[in-house]
Design an enzyme around this catalytic site. Structure first.
Site, PDB file in Angstrom:
ATOM      1  CE1 TYR A  54      13.631 -71.946 -29.587  1.00  0.00           C
ATOM      2  CE2 TYR A  54      15.802 -72.916 -29.348  1.00  0.00           C
ATOM      3  CZ  TYR A  54      14.476 -72.859 -28.991  1.00  0.00           C
ATOM      4  OH  TYR A  54      13.987 -73.707 -28.020  1.00  0.00           O
ATOM      5  CE  LYS A  58      13.645 -70.565 -26.165  1.00  0.00           C
ATOM      6  NZ  LYS A  58      12.467 -70.427 -25.271  1.00  0.00           N
TER       7      LYS A  58
END
Length: 256
Positions: free
Chosen positions: A155, A159
């Site tokens: 994640y 990002k």
């Protein structure tokens, strides 16, 4: 302040709940025609009806963001249906925090390639809007997790990759008046969301997270939407390549 958005055409992915829905709602309230997508057809239909009730043209379709051809077809149809695209918001996320190969694949397909594919499909519409009206905007939802690591995480890494990608898009397209910016939220609370579920099922951990934030609370989706819509507007015409951290000061790093 008049954000000069009335009559603009906007496309928002992952827009039936949470941050994406708040962005679509606020764009409509500012007078934009809006096209949205998400995976659940019934939720898309309900959201489109609500957007139309705000007095703008709205359209939507159920799309699996990981399906590249379907995603690109949605963006193209959205541009044709709305009569152009002035604003593109890539908001959909796999929202997986692990480091298993499946987690990396999901974050890459949905977050990273989702942004790349939506932009490539929308580029002709955005370039046309920028040439005709002097400004077009591509916005990407990232996360404070891009700069916060306590362990290996697909994640956070994906990002962070989005922020790097956005800077390159911004520099390549600045002369065309086609801007690209990133909004990086901190903790955002809404029913059914990640932190809403933590609040409901892990109250002790939720209380710890509240204490970590100097503001003593989490953000609302509407607060993230307000920052996004401002960056999408012609009022931000000289702002491009920026990663705007909207985290209530939960991070300690200097952001520049």
């Amino acid at each position: 302040m008049d954000l000069q958005l009335k009559g603009k055409k906007a496309v928002v992915t992952g827009a039936t709940r949470g941050i994406g829905r708040a962005i679509a709602d606020l764009l409509a309230e500012e007078g934009c025609d809006v096209a949205i997508c998400a995976r659940n057809a019934d939720q898309v239909e309900a959201a489109v009806a609500d957007l139309k009730a705000k007095g703008v043209n709205a359209w939507g379709r159920a799309v699996d963001i990981a399906d590249g051809p379907a995603l690109k077809a949605f963006v193209k149809e959205a541009g044709e249906t709305l009569g152009g695209i002035d604003i593109l918001v890539s908001n959909a996320s796999a929202l997986v925090q692990g480091s298993a190969e499946a987690d990396w694949q999901a974050m890459f397909e949905i977050d990273m390639l989702g942004a790349v594919r939506t932009f490539e499909a929308a580029r002709p519409f955005l370039e046309s809007a920028a040439a005709e009206r002097g400004d077009a905007a591509f916005l990407i939802t990232s996360s404070v997790s891009a700069a916060e690591a306590t362990g290996a995480s697909a994640y956070g890494a994906m990002k962070a990759a989005l922020i790097h990608y956005a800077k390159g898009v911004a520099r390549e397209n600045a002369a065309k008046h086609l801007r690209c910016n990133v909004i990086s939220p901190g903790t955002v609370l809404f029913d059914g969301g990640v932190w809403g579920n933590v609040r409901d099922h892990m109250p002790d951990f939720f209380a710890q997270m509240i204490k970590r934030n100097p503001t003593g609370r989490m953000a609302t989706p509407e607060e993230i939407a307000a920052a996004t819509v401002f960056l999408a507007s012609p009022r931000s015409a000289f702002t491009t390549g920026v990663n705007l951290l909207v985290d209530g000061a939960i991070s300690s790093r200097v952001n520049f």
